[in-house]
Motif scaffolding. Structure first.
Motif, PDB file in Angstrom:
ATOM      1  N   ASP A  19      29.525  41.746  24.850  1.00  0.00           N
ATOM      2  CA  ASP A  19      28.787  40.705  24.143  1.00  0.00           C
ATOM      3  C   ASP A  19      28.021  39.844  25.157  1.00  0.00           C
ATOM      4  O   ASP A  19      28.006  40.122  26.362  1.00  0.00           O
ATOM      5  N   THR A  20      27.398  38.758  24.659  1.00  0.00           N
ATOM      6  CA  THR A  20      26.508  37.962  25.502  1.00  0.00           C
ATOM      7  C   THR A  20      27.254  37.194  26.582  1.00  0.00           C
ATOM      8  O   THR A  20      26.654  36.812  27.582  1.00  0.00           O
ATOM      9  N   GLU A  21      28.556  36.952  26.405  1.00  0.00           N
ATOM     10  CA  GLU A  21      29.323  36.218  27.409  1.00  0.00           C
ATOM     11  C   GLU A  21      30.106  37.144  28.320  1.00  0.00           C
ATOM     12  O   GLU A  21      30.940  36.685  29.098  1.00  0.00           O
ATOM     13  N   GLY A  22      29.878  38.442  28.215  1.00  0.00           N
ATOM     14  CA  GLY A  22      30.515  39.386  29.133  1.00  0.00           C
ATOM     15  C   GLY A  22      31.850  39.911  28.668  1.00  0.00           C
ATOM     16  O   GLY A  22      32.500  40.666  29.399  1.00  0.00           O
ATOM     17  N   LYS A  23      32.291  39.576  27.489  1.00  0.00           N
ATOM     18  CA  LYS A  23      33.525  40.151  26.970  1.00  0.00           C
ATOM     19  C   LYS A  23      33.225  41.576  26.508  1.00  0.00           C
ATOM     20  O   LYS A  23      32.219  41.806  25.810  1.00  0.00           O
ATOM     21  N   TYR A  24      34.102  42.493  26.900  1.00  0.00           N
ATOM     22  CA  TYR A  24      33.774  43.897  26.621  1.00  0.00           C
ATOM     23  C   TYR A  24      35.046  44.681  26.318  1.00  0.00           C
ATOM     24  O   TYR A  24      36.178  44.213  26.552  1.00  0.00           O
ATOM     25  N   SER A  25      34.818  45.879  25.805  1.00  0.00           N
ATOM     26  CA  SER A  25      35.884  46.863  25.607  1.00  0.00           C
ATOM     27  C   SER A  25      35.305  48.232  25.950  1.00  0.00           C
ATOM     28  O   SER A  25      34.079  48.416  25.985  1.00  0.00           O
ATOM     29  N   LEU A  26      36.200  49.194  26.208  1.00  0.00           N
ATOM     30  CA  LEU A  26      35.805  50.521  26.656  1.00  0.00           C
ATOM     31  C   LEU A  26      36.289  51.575  25.677  1.00  0.00           C
ATOM     32  O   LEU A  26      37.304  51.396  24.993  1.00  0.00           O
ATOM     33  N   ALA A  27      35.550  52.661  25.644  1.00  0.00           N
ATOM     34  CA  ALA A  27      35.974  53.865  24.924  1.00  0.00           C
ATOM     35  C   ALA A  27      35.584  55.056  25.789  1.00  0.00           C
ATOM     36  O   ALA A  27      34.639  54.996  26.577  1.00  0.00           O
ATOM     37  N   GLU A  28      36.325  56.122  25.627  1.00  0.00           N
ATOM     38  CA  GLU A  28      36.086  57.320  26.435  1.00  0.00           C
ATOM     39  C   GLU A  28      35.331  58.354  25.600  1.00  0.00           C
ATOM     40  O   GLU A  28      35.632  58.541  24.413  1.00  0.00           O
ATOM     41  N   VAL A  29      34.372  59.007  26.233  1.00  0.00           N
ATOM     42  CA  VAL A  29      33.536  60.000  25.560  1.00  0.00           C
ATOM     43  C   VAL A  29      33.805  61.354  26.212  1.00  0.00           C
ATOM     44  O   VAL A  29      33.782  61.483  27.443  1.00  0.00           O
ATOM     45  N   PHE A  30      34.088  62.340  25.377  1.00  0.00           N
ATOM     46  CA  PHE A  30      34.296  63.706  25.822  1.00  0.00           C
ATOM     47  C   PHE A  30      33.176  64.569  25.237  1.00  0.00           C
ATOM     48  O   PHE A  30      33.039  64.648  24.015  1.00  0.00           O
ATOM     49  N   VAL A  31      32.386  65.193  26.116  1.00  0.00           N
ATOM     50  CA  VAL A  31      31.259  66.024  25.695  1.00  0.00           C
ATOM     51  C   VAL A  31      31.561  67.457  26.109  1.00  0.00           C
ATOM     52  O   VAL A  31      31.848  67.725  27.287  1.00  0.00           O
ATOM     53  N   ALA A  85      28.615  60.777  33.745  1.00  0.00           N
ATOM     54  CA  ALA A  85      27.561  60.139  32.952  1.00  0.00           C
ATOM     55  C   ALA A  85      26.171  60.330  33.514  1.00  0.00           C
ATOM     56  O   ALA A  85      25.209  59.781  32.958  1.00  0.00           O
ATOM     57  N   GLU A  86      26.014  61.098  34.615  1.00  0.00           N
ATOM     58  CA  GLU A  86      24.706  61.174  35.251  1.00  0.00           C
ATOM     59  C   GLU A  86      23.660  61.836  34.365  1.00  0.00           C
ATOM     60  O   GLU A  86      22.470  61.501  34.428  1.00  0.00           O
ATOM     61  N   LEU A  87      24.074  62.764  33.523  1.00  0.00           N
ATOM     62  CA  LEU A  87      23.116  63.512  32.704  1.00  0.00           C
ATOM     63  C   LEU A  87      22.841  62.852  31.358  1.00  0.00           C
ATOM     64  O   LEU A  87      22.144  63.433  30.531  1.00  0.00           O
ATOM     65  N   PHE A  88      23.388  61.648  31.117  1.00  0.00           N
ATOM     66  CA  PHE A  88      23.302  61.052  29.781  1.00  0.00           C
ATOM     67  C   PHE A  88      22.784  59.625  29.870  1.00  0.00           C
ATOM     68  O   PHE A  88      22.909  58.939  30.899  1.00  0.00           O
ATOM     69  N   TYR A 132      32.150  67.259  30.047  1.00  0.00           N
ATOM     70  CA  TYR A 132      31.842  65.999  30.690  1.00  0.00           C
ATOM     71  C   TYR A 132      32.662  64.915  30.007  1.00  0.00           C
ATOM     72  O   TYR A 132      32.888  64.961  28.775  1.00  0.00           O
ATOM     73  N   ASN A 133      33.163  63.976  30.762  1.00  0.00           N
ATOM     74  CA  ASN A 133      33.774  62.814  30.150  1.00  0.00           C
ATOM     75  C   ASN A 133      33.421  61.581  30.977  1.00  0.00           C
ATOM     76  O   ASN A 133      33.363  61.623  32.215  1.00  0.00           O
ATOM     77  N   PHE A 134      33.142  60.503  30.268  1.00  0.00           N
ATOM     78  CA  PHE A 134      32.745  59.265  30.909  1.00  0.00           C
ATOM     79  C   PHE A 134      33.115  58.140  29.956  1.00  0.00           C
ATOM     80  O   PHE A 134      33.665  58.362  28.864  1.00  0.00           O
ATOM     81  N   TYR A 135      32.826  56.907  30.360  1.00  0.00           N
ATOM     82  CA  TYR A 135      33.203  55.734  29.588  1.00  0.00           C
ATOM     83  C   TYR A 135      31.958  55.051  29.043  1.00  0.00           C
ATOM     84  O   TYR A 135      30.904  55.029  29.687  1.00  0.00           O
ATOM     85  N   VAL A 136      32.104  54.481  27.840  1.00  0.00           N
ATOM     86  CA  VAL A 136      31.056  53.684  27.227  1.00  0.00           C
ATOM     87  C   VAL A 136      31.600  52.275  27.069  1.00  0.00           C
ATOM     88  O   VAL A 136      32.757  52.080  26.685  1.00  0.00           O
ATOM     89  N   LYS A 137      30.787  51.306  27.420  1.00  0.00           N
ATOM     90  CA  LYS A 137      31.207  49.909  27.383  1.00  0.00           C
ATOM     91  C   LYS A 137      30.385  49.159  26.344  1.00  0.00           C
ATOM     92  O   LYS A 137      29.167  49.298  26.283  1.00  0.00           O
TER      93      LYS A 137
END
Length: 862
Positions: free
Chosen positions: A556-568, A520-523, A548-553
């Motif tokens: 929400d405001t209370e810190g609940k989150y989910s992840l998805a993977e990005v392939f470039v 994710a350094e270049l993005f 390149y592949n990295f994760y996107v998070k």
């Protein structure tokens, strides 16, 4: 004298008769060999109807008195079919038409025999015998009969008949019943008479129709050599006719009725219903009381309606058991079968109050509550204060409570109430109480009486307003995202847009995006829009890193989150030109063997990194061909000897220049050119093994030195081993050795120099330049072994040449599509005059040149 003419006349006539008799020809005739013979005149001949067409059935046989050759014939009446054909020479008769005895049981034919002059014909009768080729056939079908249900057992009710056109056993028919599971009927196997089985009865009320399958089977017979039996089936439909043999039947028993306190005299309480048991032709029925009415009730004799005739307050019992009798009336008006049943009538108080719901302020039929979503299961809805009441007494005040439309989300307590109770509603399914799915829950609270005939009921509406909580995490539209971006995209270019949804409301539904991971350094990512783009300073290069592949998070405001993977994936762009190897400026080609050049394109993908080769210019022209895919350069087919080369050019060194282009397949395409100098050698110079080895190692002189050192080491080991063995053998022998040993100093070997000269090609004695003379015998030997010759001492390497100042010739460039390549001029060494030596060859000279060049480029070699 007068009788002489008469005598002469008689003698003439007699002579004429004798001459006629001597010339007479008698007619041929048939042999009569009897009925059992298959040759002759077909007397009493018979033939089975199943005889296959094409069969040889008979042979006509006869003779001629004079012994003449006879022929045979057979014919039929014009109205008859031609069943047979005949061989006229041999009399063989063949069946050509299929026989059917049932259609034609005899055949009239005319047979004939002829000797060429006389023809004799006879009429014969051929009998067609029967074969079992017909199946029984039922007549007068279909079989549908009507039988009264009171027909006595054993009675004959029907007769079936089937005919078989065959004769003998094949024409006899026997009958059987197939559905043996039904034992109500039997059939005589010979006559086909159907009877009701002994002990069986027909009952219209149980079964109105019976279906029986009858099998007709012939006696069997021969057909085409096999014994066969034919059969046929048919169905008999037996309809049972109803008769008056069943008593009336009450419908809807048992019967119960209620008399309430507000009933009026003459009010109908209930109706009993009865029907004639014989439903095919039912009779009328009449109703009456037998006992138990106490003059308080009345029944309609035709309809069965029971009514109260006094006021309910005058009834002395709480329960009345009325005996009702129904009688069947025949068509003649006579009462026939009778049957009775009991009717129970209960006197009860009036149930005139339904259940009623009350709130804190009195009568109420709607209750509202506000609560948060997903309460704990088992939690009581304390905001609802509900009371339910039934003002009746006893059984009339008993009722059940249940929720309608709640869908298993809630349950109510208690479920059964007598008179009055506080209603409690409990959470049963917390997951279904979801603000994101439904914001308003509505259902009904139902109270319905249990033991009353009226089943009075009432309802109250329950309305629950839900409040939202942060119970959801942001969810991406996909578990992974795939993006592609060209490598020449500028910094800040958009790559892909991700999207995550949080169903919660308000601030809980707002999503913030971020990215992390090794790639994710270049993005960067827009925190609210979810757009991923490259860093302003980022420079993508597919040749360095193409994926390149990295994760996107999403958070929400209370810190609940989910992840998805990005392939470039970085898409390759044609941004590199092909580059030749730096060592391709000079090479040597042997006649008949190609040389290969290679250029590398550092683009990442095809077709950008696929290189095609071509010859732009050659001196001389039209001599070389190049493989555009592999880069192999070879001489054209007509150049197969040095003679042809000498005819093309006056350059005796045979060093030619070729301008080669390497061009990639990208768009736009880039290319690079280089000048290649090629030295030509004749393949005949490679005959000797030493020459072949030197040719193979001319580009790698250290390989030749290593091989030579290895050979010397092996020879030294062998010499040491043999010397040691000879020493120990002499030591153990009885031979007297001299006290002093004369040691003769070995003369120094003459210095060996190698004359280096450049390879020159001449039309004559070309092979002599590569010939190597035999080495001089080695003077080193063991005193004890005159036959052993140790390996020669390795020749001393030539001293390093004196460095020569670098000559700076004028540089030149070759223009290309994308630029130019400046070829590197190899450093030329001055030729030194070498001493004359018997060991000379162009290959040795070239090997020496490699040593000198290596020493000059690196450091002095010792």
């Amino acid at each position: 004298i007068s009788l002489r003419p008469s005598v002469n006349l008689c003698l003439g006539i007699f002579v004429s008769v004798l001459a006629i008799l001597s010339q007479a020809n008698f007619a041929p005739y048939f042999y009569d060999n009897g009925a059992s013979s298959t040759n002759g005149n077909m007397a009493l001949f018979s033939l089975s109807e199943d005889t296959p067409v094409g069969s040889h059935v008979y042979t006509l046989n006869g003779t001629d008195p004079e012994g003449d050759f006879v022929t045979y014939g057979i014919s039929f009446e014009s109205s008859s079919r031609n069943f047979f054909s005949i061989d006229p020479n041999f009399g063989n008769i063949t069946l050509i038409e299929e026989l059917d005895r049932e259609r034609e049981d005899e055949i009239e034919a005319i047979i004939s025999i002829s000797d060429g002059i006389n023809r004799v014909s006879e009429k014969v009768l051929i009998l067609v015998t029967d074969a079992n080729d017909e199946a029984p056939q039922f007549i007068n079908t279909p079989y549908i009969i009507l039988v009264p249900e009171d027909t006595p057992a054993g009675s004959s009710i029907f007769k079936v008949q089937a005919l078989d056109k065959d004769t003998g056993s094949g024409g006899s028919v026997t009958y059987f019943l197939q559905n043996l599971h039904s034992n109500k009927f039997t059939m005589d196997r010979h006559s086909g008479v159907l009877r009701i089985s002994v002990g069986a009865t027909l009952d219209y009320e149980k079964s109105r129709t019976h279906f029986i399958t009858v099998l007709a089977k012939d006696g069997g017979g021969r057909l085409r050599g096999d014994y066969v039996v034919f059969s046929a089936t048919t169905t008999i439909t037996i309809n049972v006719d109803d008769v008056q043999d069943t008593a009336p039947i009450f419908v809807g028993t048992p019967y119960y009725g209620y008399v309430y306190e507000d009933s009026h005299p003459g009010s109908e309480i209930l109706t009993v219903v009865a029907v004639d048991g014989d439903r095919g032709n039912p009779n009328m029925v009449l109703y009456n009381f037998v006992n138990g009415s106490d003059e308080a009730f009345r029944i309609n004799e035709t309809t069965g309606a029971i009514s109260v005739v006094v006021s309910p307050s005058q009834l002395k019992k709480e329960v009345y058991e009325l005996r009702v009798q129904v009688s069947e009336v025949s068509s003649s008006g006579v009462l026939a079968a009778q049957v009775s049943t009991t009717v129970t009538i209960r006197v009860v108080d009036l149930n005139n109050h339904p259940p009623t719901f009350y709130g804190e302020n009195g009568l109420q039929n709607m209750f509202e509550l506000t609560m948060y979503e997903h309460p704990s299961e088992g939690e009581i809805l304390r905001g609802l204060r509900i009371t339910v009441n039934d003002s009746d007494q006893g059984a009339n005040a008993k009722f059940n409570l249940r929720l309608v439309g709640a869908g298993g989300i809630f349950r109510v307590v208690p479920q059964t109430v007598l008179n009055e109770a506080q209603v409690t509603i409990i959470v049963e399914n917390s997951a279904a109480i979801d603000f994101e799915k439904i914001k308003l829950l509505t259902f009904k609270l139902l109270a319905v009486e249990v033991n009353t005939p009226e089943k009075f009921s009432s309802t109250a509406d329950i309305v629950i307003h839900l409040l939202d909580t942060n119970d959801n995490v942001p969810k991406f539209s996909s578990d992974y995202y795939i993006a592609r971006i060209p490598e020449n995209s500028p910094g800040g270019s958009n790559v892909v847009a991700v999207a995550a949804m949080d169903p919660d409301s308000g601030l809980w539904g707002e999503v913030k995006y971020s990215i992390y991971g090794a790639g994710a350094e270049l993005f960067l990512i827009h925190p609210s829009a979810g757009i991923i783009y490259t860093q302003p300073w980022a420079a993508l290069d597919a040749e360095v890193t193409s994926k390149y592949n990295f994760y996107v998070k999403a958070e929400d405001t209370e810190g609940k989150y989910s992840l998805a993977e990005v392939f470039v994936t970085v898409l390759d762009v044609n941004d590199h030109s092909p580059e030749f190897d730096e060592n391709i400026q000079e090479t040597t080609m042997v006649l008949g063997t190609p040389v290969k050049i290679e250029a590398t394109d550092h683009d990442a993908e095809e077709p950008n990194n696929v290189v095609d080769y071509s010859i732009m210019q050659a001196e001389p022209a039209n001599v070389f061909d190049i493989n555009e895919s592999t880069g192999e350069i070879r001489l054209k087919a007509f150049v197969h000897s040095l003679d042809i080369i000498h005819n093309i050019t006056k350059n005796r060194d045979c060093t030619w220049s070729v301008l080669v282009q390497a061009k990639d397949r990208g768009s736009p395409s880039f290319s690079t050119t280089a000048v290649l100098k090629i030295d030509i050698l004749d393949e005949t110079l490679h005959r000797g093994p030493m020459a072949a080895f030197l040719m193979q190692t001319k580009d790698n002189p250290m390989k030749a030195v290593g091989v030579l050192a290895g050979v010397i080491a092996i020879m030294v080991v062998i010499t040491v081993f043999i010397s040691t063995a000879m020493f120990w053998r002499n030591k153990k022998s009885n031979k007297i050795l001299p006290i002093r040993r004369v040691i003769r100093k070995r003369p120094s070997p003459p210095s060996r120099t190698i004359r280096a000269e450049w390879l020159k090609f001449k039309r004559s004695h070309a092979g002599d330049k590569f010939a190597v003379k035999d080495e001089l015998p080695n003077e080193n030997h063991n005193n004890n072994s005159l036959m052993f010759t140790p390996p020669p001492t390795a020749p001393a390497l030539p001293p390093p040449p004196t460095p020569i100042p670098k000559i700076s010739p004028t540089e030149w460039t070759v223009p290309t599509v994308s630029g130019s390549l400046t070829p590197k001029h190899t450093r030329k060494l001055l030729k030194e005059k070498a001493l004359e030596s018997p060991v000379q060859s162009a290959l040795v000279s070239e090997l020496k040149q490699k040593f000198e060049k290596k020493a000059m480029d690196n450091k002095p070699y010792f």
